[in-house]
Enzyme design. Structure first.
Site, PDB file in Angstrom:
ATOM      1  N   THR A 146     -10.041  -2.974  -1.039  1.00  0.00           N
ATOM      2  CA  THR A 146      -8.788  -3.508  -1.597  1.00  0.00           C
ATOM      3  C   THR A 146      -8.386  -4.699  -0.726  1.00  0.00           C
ATOM      4  O   THR A 146      -8.868  -5.807  -0.935  1.00  0.00           O
ATOM      5  CB  THR A 146      -7.677  -2.443  -1.646  1.00  0.00           C
ATOM      6  OG1 THR A 146      -7.529  -1.841  -0.364  1.00  0.00           O
ATOM      7  CG2 THR A 146      -7.994  -1.399  -2.692  1.00  0.00           C
ATOM      8  N   LYS A 168     -13.223   2.704   2.819  1.00  0.00           N
ATOM      9  CA  LYS A 168     -12.340   1.558   2.647  1.00  0.00           C
ATOM     10  C   LYS A 168     -10.967   1.970   3.160  1.00  0.00           C
ATOM     11  O   LYS A 168     -10.629   3.151   3.219  1.00  0.00           O
ATOM     12  CB  LYS A 168     -12.261   1.122   1.192  1.00  0.00           C
ATOM     13  CG  LYS A 168     -11.663   2.102   0.221  1.00  0.00           C
ATOM     14  CD  LYS A 168     -10.155   2.171   0.171  1.00  0.00           C
ATOM     15  CE  LYS A 168      -9.512   0.817   0.143  1.00  0.00           C
ATOM     16  NZ  LYS A 168      -8.010   1.011   0.157  1.00  0.00           N
ATOM     17  N   THR A 179      -9.035   9.811   5.335  1.00  0.00           N
ATOM     18  CA  THR A 179      -8.562   8.440   5.289  1.00  0.00           C
ATOM     19  C   THR A 179      -8.456   8.017   3.844  1.00  0.00           C
ATOM     20  O   THR A 179      -8.421   8.826   2.942  1.00  0.00           O
ATOM     21  CB  THR A 179      -9.503   7.477   6.012  1.00  0.00           C
ATOM     22  OG1 THR A 179      -8.898   6.192   5.979  1.00  0.00           O
ATOM     23  CG2 THR A 179     -10.845   7.406   5.317  1.00  0.00           C
ATOM     24  N   GLU A 259      -4.524  -4.189   8.150  1.00  0.00           N
ATOM     25  CA  GLU A 259      -3.783  -5.335   7.622  1.00  0.00           C
ATOM     26  C   GLU A 259      -2.977  -6.059   8.695  1.00  0.00           C
ATOM     27  O   GLU A 259      -2.085  -5.488   9.316  1.00  0.00           O
ATOM     28  CB  GLU A 259      -2.832  -4.872   6.510  1.00  0.00           C
ATOM     29  CG  GLU A 259      -3.569  -4.475   5.244  1.00  0.00           C
ATOM     30  CD  GLU A 259      -2.659  -3.848   4.192  1.00  0.00           C
ATOM     31  OE1 GLU A 259      -3.124  -3.692   3.064  1.00  0.00           O
ATOM     32  OE2 GLU A 259      -1.504  -3.532   4.513  1.00  0.00           O
ATOM     33  N   ASN A 378       2.205  -7.271   3.221  1.00  0.00           N
ATOM     34  CA  ASN A 378       2.791  -6.147   2.509  1.00  0.00           C
ATOM     35  C   ASN A 378       4.098  -6.475   1.812  1.00  0.00           C
ATOM     36  O   ASN A 378       4.678  -5.628   1.151  1.00  0.00           O
ATOM     37  CB  ASN A 378       2.937  -4.957   3.455  1.00  0.00           C
ATOM     38  CG  ASN A 378       1.587  -4.356   3.745  1.00  0.00           C
ATOM     39  OD1 ASN A 378       0.939  -3.853   2.846  1.00  0.00           O
ATOM     40  ND2 ASN A 378       1.143  -4.466   4.992  1.00  0.00           N
ATOM     41  N   SER A 383       2.447  -8.333  -6.002  1.00  0.00           N
ATOM     42  CA  SER A 383       2.613  -9.529  -6.831  1.00  0.00           C
ATOM     43  C   SER A 383       1.252 -10.197  -6.996  1.00  0.00           C
ATOM     44  O   SER A 383       0.257  -9.768  -6.449  1.00  0.00           O
ATOM     45  CB  SER A 383       3.607 -10.499  -6.219  1.00  0.00           C
ATOM     46  OG  SER A 383       3.222 -10.841  -4.916  1.00  0.00           O
TER      47      SER A 383
END
Lengths: 383, 383
Positions: A146, A168, A179, A259, A378, A383
C-alpha cells in the site's frame, strides 16, 4: 524468493484495477501440496475486517489451499455486503483452482470503510490464476504493497527444507497478534498443530513487538502454509527457529519502511519483574509522541522516557531506573546521569535501554520516530 | 482577573532569570485569609516531580498559605537534590511571608531532568514577595507559561463570592488526575474537605478529559485555595458548579492553545454501558495518531475511529456502532453511512460523536489534531 522459495508453492501478482493508479493490487499464493497444512494469527482489534472474519473460519480447519490478497481496499467496516464480497472472492478462487472455497484464505489491505470493486477483483482472480508460477513470489509481494516504498520478503533455509515469506505494512502498524499482511510458506512436512505452535511462538516476539504508530489495524493477518514437498519433517526447534527468523526479518523490514520515519528505535526493557511488565513499559515508551518527536530531532530527551514509564502499572521504583540512549547512561537512579551531549544520534538506528531494577525479565519493542512526513502522509491518505 | 479575582488573595509574577530568554518565570499566589483552606489533585504519573511530592504532603494538612510556581524547569527526575531544592523554595517563601513552610505549596513546569538554578530562584521569591498585589493575578498567569502562546485565566461569580483561576499547559497534555499547573482561588468560606470534594468532582470531568497528545506529565497540579474573605458559605452544589465552570473554561483554553494544533476535537461517546467504557473509548479515539492526522487533513476518516474503538475493552457490538463527524453520520451500524463528502471540516472545532449502542452512559474527551508543527515544536524543545 518470497513465498515461492519453498517447494510446492506457486504465486502470482497482477494489476486488477482495484487501485486507482493502475498498480499491482492482487496476489494469489497457492499450496500445490502434497500437504496443505496451515496456521494463522489475526488482529486482536475487535473491529475485524470481513476477510479476517472469513479467514479465521478457514484456518479452524487447519488446511489452506490458496490465499487471495488484495491491496487497494481493506474491506473493513463494510457490513454484511463486505462479508459477501469476501465469500465471493473465495468462491471465484476455488473455482479457478478446482478446490473447496472453505480452503481459500482471503486478506485485504487499504482504506477502511469502502466496498471493494468486485467487478475488477473477480476477473483479476481468474487472470492471476492463469499467471501462477513457481517464480511468482516477488510479484505477489509487490502486489500487496500500500504505502510501502519497498516490498518485503525473507527466507530461512533448513536442512533440505525452506521457510520463505512476504509481508506488507507501513502504517497503522501496531500489531495486536500479527502484523498487517504476511504469508509464510514452507516445504517442510509439518502438520497444522505444529505450524500453529511455531507461528504463535514466532509472532509473539517479532510482529507483536513492532509498534510503529500505536494504531492497531482491523486487517492484521499472518499465515503459514506447509506443502510438505520436501518430504522432510524438521526438528521442531529448528523449524520454530526458522519461522522466527523469517518473522523477525520481515518485522524489521516493516519498521525500516514505516511511513515518514527517519529513525528505527529499539526500546529494550531489562530488569523487569515479569515479561509482561517489560512489554507494557516498552510499548508505553514506544508510543510516547513527545519522545518520538525528540528522537526525530536527535534530542536524547530521557525525561520523556521516564514520564512514559510512569504511566504504566509495571513494578519499579522511580528512584532506581536507569536509561541509556545509544549506550550513554543519561539517567541513573531516576535522576541526571551522564552528559547528554555525549549521545550520538546521527544514525537511523537509535537504541534506548531501560533498566527497571525490579527483576530479571526483558523485552524489545521496535518503533519509529514521529515526523512531519508521517503527518503529511496520513493527512492525505484517503484523498 | 485570574487568581486575584476572589477577595483575600494577592499575587505576583516576575522574571527571576530561570528561563534563559529572560521572560517571566516565577509566580507567587498568597492566601491572605482569614481562612487558608486548600485542596489539590496531582498527576497520576508514578514518576512524580519533586514539587508534586512536596505539595502532596502539604495538602494533606488541608491548609495552604501560598503557592510558589515556576516555569523554566520541571524539577522532575532530579533525585534527592531536586527535592531539597523544592524544600528550600518553600522555606524561602515561608520566611518572606512569615508563615510555616509546611503551608507552602510548590509547582514547577518545564524540561524534565534538569536541576533548577536556585541562585536565581531563591532571590526571585524574595523579589516576588515584594511585588504582591491584589491585582497581580494576570502577571502570575503569565509567569507560569512555557510553550503556551497565551496565558489562561477564568472566573465564575457566585452570590457574593467568586471563584477565579489560572492554568498553563500546551504539551505533555493528557492529565491523569489534573492538568499541567492550575491554581484556583475563592473567597467563599469553605473548609478543606468541601474544597476537596468540589475540586475532585470538577477535575474528573474537565481537566481529566483533556487529552491533547496522550502524554501524561510528571508535574500536573491543580490547587484550590479558599480565603473565606467573602464571609459567605455557598450552597455546596452552587459552589461545585462554579469550580467546575472555571475548570471547564481553563481546560478548553488548554486545548485551544495546544502545541502545533490546528483543530480542537470534541470526541463524544454516547450509548456506553458504563461511564468508564465511554471514557476508555473516547481516550482511545483521542489518542489515535492516524485519526489525528486525518482530522488535520480535514479528512472525515471514520474507519480510523472504528479501528481505535476496536482496541478497547468496552462493551459494544462492532456491527451496531454509529459515528457522526460534524453531524454527518458517516458510519451507520458499523458500516458505510452518509456520504463523507457532506462533512464540512473547515472550522477549528471538529465534533466526533460515537454511539456504541450498548447503554445510556456518555463522556466527552477533548483532543487536538496531529500536525507537522507539533512535530517541529517537540523535536526542538530542549535545544
Amino acid at each position: 524468493m518470497s513465498v515461492t522459495a519453498a517447494k510446492g508453492f506457486t504465486a502470482a501478482g497482477i494489476a486488477a484495477g482495484i487501485k486507482g493508479n493502475g498498480g499491482p493490487d492482487l496476489a494469489l499464493v497457492v499450496n500445490e501440496g502434497p500437504r496443505r497444512a496451515a496456521a494463522g494469527v489475526f488482529t486482536a482489534n475487535r473491529v475485524k475486517a470481513a476477510p479476517v472474519l472469513w479467514s479465521q473460519q478457514v484456518l479452524k480447519g487447519g488446511r489452506v489451499a490458496a490465499v487471495v490478497l488484495n491491496s487497494g481496499g481493506a474491506n473493513a467496516c463494510t457490513g454484511p455486503e463486505g462479508f459477501q464480497d469476501t465469500h465471493a472472492t473465495a468462491e471465484r478462487a476455488a473455482g479457478a483452482l478446482g478446490v473447496d472455497a472453505a480452503e481459500i484464505a482471503v486478506a485485504s489491505t487499504g482504506l477502511i470503510g469502502v466496498r471493494l470493486p468486485m467487478d475488477k477483483l473477480l476477473p483479476g482472480i481468474t487472470a492471476a490464476a492463469g499467471e501462477l508460477s513457481a517464480h511468482g513470489g516477488e510479484k505477489a509481494a509487490i502486489a500487496i504493497k500500500t504505502t510501502d516504498t519497498v516490498h518485503k520478503t525473507a527466507v530461512a533455509e533448513g536442512a533440505g527444507w525452506t521457510v520463505g515469506g512476504m509481508a506488507k505494512g507501513a502504517g497503522m502498524l501496531a500489531p495486536g497478534l500479527a502484523t498487517m499482511l504476511a504469508v509464510l510458506t514452507t516445504d517442510a512436512d509439518v502438520d497444522a498443530a505444529a505450524l500453529d505452535a511455531a507461528l504463535r511462538d514466532a509472532t509473539r516476539t517479532t510482529f507483536d513487538r513492532v509498534d510503529s504508530d500505536g494504531c492497531m489495524s482491523t486487517n492484521d493477518t499472518v499465515l503459514l502454509l506447509a506443502s510438505g514437498a520436501s518430504g522432510i519433517t524438521p526438528d521442531p526447534e529448528d523449524f520454530a527457529a526458522a519461522v522466527r527468523s523469517v518473522c523477525d526479518d520481515l518485522s524489521r523490514q516493516l519498521i525500516g519502511d514505516a511511513e515518514g520515519a527517519s529513525k528505527d528505535i529499539r526500546v529494550e526493557i531489562t530488569g523487569a519483574a515479569t515479561e509482561d511488565d517489560a512489554v507494557e513499559v516498552g510499548r508505553s515508551v514506544a508510543r510516547n509522541n513527545l519522545l518520538k518527536c525528540a528522537i526525530h530531532g536527535e534530542d536524547p530527551n530521557w525525561g520523556r522516557v521516564l514520564s512514559a514509564i510512569g504511566t504504566t502499572s509495571a513494578a519499579f521504583d522511580p528512584d532506581k531506573i536507569d536509561v541509556a540512549i545509544n549506550g550513554i547512561r543519561v539517567c541513573r537512579a531516576g535522576s541526571v546521569g551522564e552528559d547528554r551531549d555525549l549521545v550520538d544520534m546521527r544514525y537511523r538506528e537509535v537504541r534506548i535501554t531501560v533498566d527497571l531494577a525490579a527483576g530479571t525479565e526483558s523485552a524489545v519493542i521496535w518503533t519509529n520516530d514521529l515526523t512531519a512526513d508521517y503527518v503529511h502522509e496520513n493527512s492525505a491518505y484517503s484523498s
